[in-house]
Write a protein that holds these residues in place. Structure first.
Motif, PDB file in Angstrom:
ATOM      1  N   HIS A 110       3.444  11.130  -1.502  1.00  0.00           N
ATOM      2  CA  HIS A 110       3.637   9.837  -0.838  1.00  0.00           C
ATOM      3  C   HIS A 110       4.827   9.051  -1.380  1.00  0.00           C
ATOM      4  CE1 HIS A 110      -0.156  10.498   1.156  1.00  0.00           C
ATOM      5  NE2 HIS A 110      -0.718  10.711  -0.013  1.00  0.00           N
TER       6      HIS A 110
ATOM      7  N   ASP B 123       0.830  -1.205   0.000  1.00  0.00           N
ATOM      8  CA  ASP B 123       0.000   0.000   0.000  1.00  0.00           C
ATOM      9  C   ASP B 123       0.865   1.255   0.000  1.00  0.00           C
ATOM     10  OD1 ASP B 123      -2.282  -1.541   0.003  1.00  0.00           O
ATOM     11  OD2 ASP B 123      -2.700  -1.264   2.141  1.00  0.00           O
TER      12      ASP B 123
ATOM     13  N   ARG C 163       0.736   3.964  -3.079  1.00  0.00           N
ATOM     14  CA  ARG C 163       0.373   5.377  -2.924  1.00  0.00           C
ATOM     15  C   ARG C 163       1.298   6.268  -3.761  1.00  0.00           C
ATOM     16  NH1 ARG C 163      -0.739   3.774   2.386  1.00  0.00           N
ATOM     17  NH2 ARG C 163       1.348   4.333   3.107  1.00  0.00           N
TER      18      ARG C 163
ATOM     19  N   ARG D 229      -5.793   5.559   4.828  1.00  0.00           N
ATOM     20  CA  ARG D 229      -5.331   6.520   3.825  1.00  0.00           C
ATOM     21  C   ARG D 229      -5.154   7.899   4.461  1.00  0.00           C
ATOM     22  NH1 ARG D 229      -9.530   7.192   0.404  1.00  0.00           N
ATOM     23  NH2 ARG D 229      -9.958   9.224   1.266  1.00  0.00           N
TER      24      ARG D 229
END
Length: 177
Positions: A66, A6, A10, A132
């Motif tokens: 990110h 993840d 991102r 998130r």
């Protein structure tokens, strides 16, 4: 492992042109569909460490939002922390502006958690939104730390700026499953 993918995803999601453009830049011999499945953590498609690192480096070079999440996640899991060393930060450091961004992001985290808890249950979708928002707040916090460090370094002689301090932490006690 999902959190690691993840973190990488991102940065890749925000890459200009998306996953396909990044894949073409990396010059790896795989299709966009295979790359997508690797990033999703499919049981049949595994993203190699070298490919993951290459993707993270490309995102950092492009300065996507990110882009440092992957490096930060790895450092955190290894008991350390990721610190960016860049002279350009000294020129654009503004901790006050970073605090404003951090307050906004933590406000977003607070509101999504309160909204998710309104029925006393946090669904998978709500949890994904919470995670998130937390990652966005962590990015704002990292930027604030870098800005404060840059202002601190700017006030020191050049010889002291080049010193590297490495945090030493003991390993976490692993509880057998």
């Amino acid at each position: 492992m999902s959190a690691l993918l993840d973190a990488l995803t991102r940065g890749i999601t925000n890459y200009l042109g998306g996953r396909k453009t990044l894949l073409a830049r990396l010059c790896v011999d795989k299709s966009d569909e295979v790359f997508r499945k690797e990033l999703q953590g499919s049981a049949h498609h595994k993203l190699g460490a070298v490919d993951a690192l290459a993707a993270a480096v490309a995102c950092c070079q492009a300065q996507t939002p990110h882009c440092y999440d992957y490096a930060s996640h790895i450092a955190e899991e290894c008991g350390g922390r990721f610190v960016l060393h860049d002279e350009a930060l000294i020129a654009c450091a503004d901790p006050v502006r970073r605090i404003t961004s951090l307050v906004r992001e933590t406000g977003d985290v607070t509101s999504v958690v309160i909204e998710a808890m309104s029925d006393g249950v946090v669904s998978d979708n709500e949890l994904a939104v919470i995670e998130r928002e937390i990652s966005e707040a962590e990015e704002a916090l990292r930027k604030l730390r870098r800005a404060a460090q840059a202002v601190n370094a700017a006030g020191k002689p050049r010889t002291e700026r080049d010193m590297v301090t490495l945090p030493v932490r003991s390993m976490r006690n692993e509880v057998p499953a």
